[in-house]
Design a protein around this motif. Structure first.
Motif, PDB file in Angstrom:
ATOM      1  N   LEU A 362      -0.043 -31.643  84.106  1.00 21.66           N
ATOM      2  CA  LEU A 362       0.500 -30.685  85.065  1.00 21.66           C
ATOM      3  C   LEU A 362       1.757 -31.217  85.753  1.00 21.66           C
ATOM      4  N   ARG A 363       1.872 -32.527  85.873  1.00 25.76           N
ATOM      5  CA  ARG A 363       3.091 -33.104  86.464  1.00 25.76           C
ATOM      6  C   ARG A 363       4.208 -33.252  85.429  1.00 25.76           C
ATOM      7  N   GLY A 364       3.955 -32.898  84.188  1.00 17.05           N
ATOM      8  CA  GLY A 364       4.968 -32.992  83.155  1.00 17.05           C
ATOM      9  C   GLY A 364       5.153 -34.384  82.597  1.00 17.05           C
ATOM     10  N   GLU A 365       4.179 -35.264  82.826  1.00 20.85           N
ATOM     11  CA  GLU A 365       4.283 -36.644  82.372  1.00 20.85           C
ATOM     12  C   GLU A 365       3.559 -36.898  81.060  1.00 20.85           C
ATOM     13  N   ALA A 366       2.868 -35.894  80.537  1.00 18.65           N
ATOM     14  CA  ALA A 366       2.067 -36.077  79.326  1.00 18.65           C
ATOM     15  C   ALA A 366       2.017 -34.780  78.545  1.00 18.65           C
ATOM     16  N   GLY A 367       1.706 -34.935  77.253  1.00 15.91           N
ATOM     17  CA  GLY A 367       1.656 -33.791  76.361  1.00 15.91           C
ATOM     18  C   GLY A 367       0.243 -33.366  76.031  1.00 15.91           C
ATOM     19  N   PRO A 368       0.094 -32.361  75.168  1.00 12.76           N
ATOM     20  CA  PRO A 368      -1.227 -31.795  74.868  1.00 12.76           C
ATOM     21  C   PRO A 368      -2.184 -32.778  74.214  1.00 12.76           C
ATOM     22  N   GLY A 369      -1.663 -33.791  73.537  1.00 12.14           N
ATOM     23  CA  GLY A 369      -2.553 -34.766  72.917  1.00 12.14           C
ATOM     24  C   GLY A 369      -3.401 -35.514  73.926  1.00 12.14           C
ATOM     25  N   LEU A 370      -2.903 -35.672  75.143  1.00 17.81           N
ATOM     26  CA  LEU A 370      -3.674 -36.367  76.169  1.00 17.81           C
ATOM     27  C   LEU A 370      -4.902 -35.554  76.559  1.00 17.81           C
ATOM     28  N   LEU A 371      -4.764 -34.234  76.638  1.00 14.63           N
ATOM     29  CA  LEU A 371      -5.920 -33.390  76.951  1.00 14.63           C
ATOM     30  C   LEU A 371      -6.914 -33.367  75.796  1.00 14.63           C
ATOM     31  N   GLN A 372      -6.439 -33.363  74.564  1.00 16.33           N
ATOM     32  CA  GLN A 372      -7.349 -33.399  73.422  1.00 16.33           C
ATOM     33  C   GLN A 372      -8.163 -34.685  73.419  1.00 16.33           C
ATOM     34  N   SER A 373      -7.572 -35.751  73.920  1.00 19.86           N
ATOM     35  CA  SER A 373      -8.275 -37.037  73.910  1.00 19.86           C
ATOM     36  C   SER A 373      -9.487 -37.031  74.833  1.00 19.86           C
TER      37      SER A 373
END
Length: 626
Positions: A362-373
């Motif tokens: 949400l802060r724009g520091e990470a992409g969708p792969g982080l949520l999949q993890s």
């Protein structure tokens, strides 16, 4: 907000606000983690206050480490059992006996902290465990959340269901239907929603996510009560838990000391179908405490709560919705037998993992792969720990088959050679199977395997994993070891940043090892990175194994190396650990079967979407069906 009908309204959350269903410890902890990382949340809880049920009574060492990260550990301890009290577990024929048959000696916080201070080899946690009833834990945590301006708590609001929907501009949003205390219905639109709403989760059911597993063929009457009849309750000495052998030859009851003052919980196991209503709460307590000797009444000042419950062992097949907008955590995603104390502590692990990852996105520091993890990393933990809770349960439920072997349990009451021999066998059984609260491998040696973990480029053998012991290692994906610096008082964990941390153990010019490349890559990717140089700490360096070690916000190792060759390589590492690109371009080894979800025991039963009625077994747990 726009009104749609007289009975239903619609609301849209402000951008970056997360909705949460369930105000138990997992939901409340998740709101706090999100707020810690600057993300607002709105929580709905169907009950009008926090729980009165005791449920969990120990926050384990790993949970306390996470609480320390949030600045909550000291205040939490002030709510719980005083640190001087040890927490011995007794195995008894019943309180009429003059002494227990066996004892697990478990240290209180004071003794445990002394052990940690004296053992600086990385094998122990930074924080000792803490005894605290869930009823107290929730009430305290709610107060912390109420005081936080980023958290909005709505009690007496029931989440009826959720669905993912597409907007006119092609975005996927979550529609959450909530019923208020006055019966009105509101449909909330948000970007993300998290179901922490327990074993009967409306969020999980509305998404039609299957739950594999279910109740085991056992049930217990729970009585949570007040009593100051200490002379009778402490007949065999102070205790944390006592397990009582019953007429069946297995453990048929237990009592838990909740606060070392006057609050207790009894669990009395009875056959399925027993008419429990014909027993008063006083009779339930007396029957439980008497064990093989017959009823042992104590003076009860107040019955706080009474219920009948069945142990469950279950894990959902998915932890995230099809469009990656809804997540499950805590009992909504996994349920286990209480033995081992894994339930709430696993849920706290879920909440911290999902909280820091979602906030980074949400802060724009990470992409969708982080949520999949989140699912890739937390589901294997649940599979392993749920199974382990069954292993601990079997320690108590296999006495008749493994120890008595046809001998009447009443022989244990005899002052005879046969009686002494039987008591000795029971004592030996419990001394050999004492991992219920000592399995540091289960609690702390979690080694994640996912697309955001980068394998070590140096060929090395992964350390052996066991349920009992934590092996200190910076193997990629593992929890980094706790160790004190040379001053003997400063833990490495207290040097780690709020977000990402690069530990540097190299001597000489930083450019020769690539530290500067990592800082440049992190800045370019908007990844907040703290650099900590520890070149003058040889003991820490030996345990951390590489000259460069990248630590995530959850204290797990994302990447390690002795050097990094240029900005391009550093960019690839940062882009991977932040979930912008997959780690498939790196060589990633698999974790041990116990860690990566390829368990020797598989869930063989399946619970249909709306009910949990089918008994099931893990392959190791076939005796549950007998």
């Amino acid at each position: 907000m726009t009104a749609t009908t007289e009975k239903t309204t619609e609301k849209t959350t402000p951008p970056g606000t997360v909705l949460i269903a369930g105000g138990g410890p997992v939901g409340l902890f998740l709101t706090y983690v999100l707020a810690f990382y600057g993300v607002p949340s709105i929580l709905f809880e169907r009950n009008d206050t926090t729980t009165r049920w005791p449920k969990m009574d120990l926050t384990n060492a790993r949970t306390m480490e996470l609480c320390r990260k949030l600045g909550l550990a000291a205040e939490l301890r002030a709510q719980g059992v005083a640190p001087a009290f040890d927490q011995d577990v007794l195995i008894s024929t019943g309180l009429p006996a003059s002494e227990p048959m066996a004892k697990w000696e478990l240290p209180g916080v004071t003794k445990y902290r002394a052990q940690i201070a004296a053992c600086n080899d990385g094998t122990l946690p930074l924080e000792p465990w803490q005894r605290i009833s869930q009823a107290v834990f929730e009430r305290w945590l709610r107060g912390m959340c109420d005081a936080n301006p980023l958290i909005s708590l709505h009690y007496a609001h029931k989440v009826e269901g959720v669905e993912e929907a597409e907007t006119k501009d092609g975005r996927t949003v979550v529609k959450t239907t909530v019923t208020g205390p006055d019966g009105t219905t509101t449909v909330w639109t948000s970007d993300y929603m998290i179901g922490c709403d327990g074993g009967s989760s409306r969020v999980r059911k509305s998404l039609r996510i299957p739950l594999d597993g279910g109740p085991i063929p056992s049930c217990a009457v729970l009585v949570h009560f007040k009593s100051r009849d200490l002379s009778r309750l402490h007949r065999q000495g102070r205790f944390w838990h006592i397990f009582f052998v019953g007429a069946s030859g297995d453990i048929e009851a237990a009592i838990i000391a909740q606060d070392e003052v006057d609050t207790w919980t009894v669990h009395w196991f009875v056959p399925l179908g027993t008419d429990t209503d014909r027993y008063s709460s006083e009779e339930v307590v007396a029957n439980a405490l008497g064990g093989l000797h017959g009823a042992y009444p104590v003076a009860i000042d107040e019955v706080l709560v009474r219920s009948v419950w069945r142990p469950n062992m279950a894990v959902t097949r998915q932890w995230v919705s099809d469009h990656k907008k809804v997540f499950l955590a805590g009992d909504a995603a996994h349920q286990n037998i209480p033995t081992g104390g894994y339930g709430m502590n696993m849920g706290i692990g879920d909440a911290f993992d999902l909280g820091w990852k979602l906030s980074a996105v949400l802060r724009g520091e990470a992409g969708p792969g982080l949520l999949q993890s989140y699912e890739d990393e937390r589901r294997p933990v649940a599979l392993r720990n749920v199974e382990r809770s069954g292993v601990h349960f079997q320690v108590h439920m296999k006495l008749k088959d493994d120890i008595l072997q046809g001998t009447s349990p009443q022989v244990a009451l005899e002052d005879s050679d046969a009686g002494r021999a039987l008591r000795d066998r029971i004592r030996a059984h419990y001394e050999a199977h004492d991992g219920e609260n000592k399995d540091l491998g289960i609690e702390m040696d979690v080694r994640h395997v996912s697309g955001v973990i980068v394998n070590d480029v140096i060929q090395s053998k992964e350390p052996t994993w066991t349920p009992r012991y934590y092996t200190p290692s910076t193997w990629p994906g593992a929890r980094a070891p706790h160790v004190f610096l040379a001053d003997g008082t400063t833990p490495v964990y207290d040097l780690l940043g709020k977000f990402w941390t690069l530990l540097v153990f190299a001597e000489g010019e930083e450019e020769s090892f690539g530290e500067g490349f990592m800082s440049t890559a992190a800045a370019a990717a908007n990844l907040p990175l703290k650099v900590v140089r520890l070149s003058d700490e040889p003991h820490v360096a030996s345990l951390y194994e590489r000259k460069l070690v990248l630590i995530r916000p959850d204290q797990h190792v994302a990447w390690r190396a002795n050097r990094i060759n240029g900005v391009a390589e550093a960019n690839a590492v940062v882009q991977t650990v932040a979930g912008w690109k997959s780690s498939e371009e790196f060589t990633v080894s698999s974790a041990p079967a116990e860690v990566n979800g390829e368990l020797k025991s598989k869930f063989t039963g399946s619970v249909e979407l709306q009910t949990q009625t089918d008994d099931f077994q893990l392959e190791k747990m076939g005796d549950f069906q007998k």
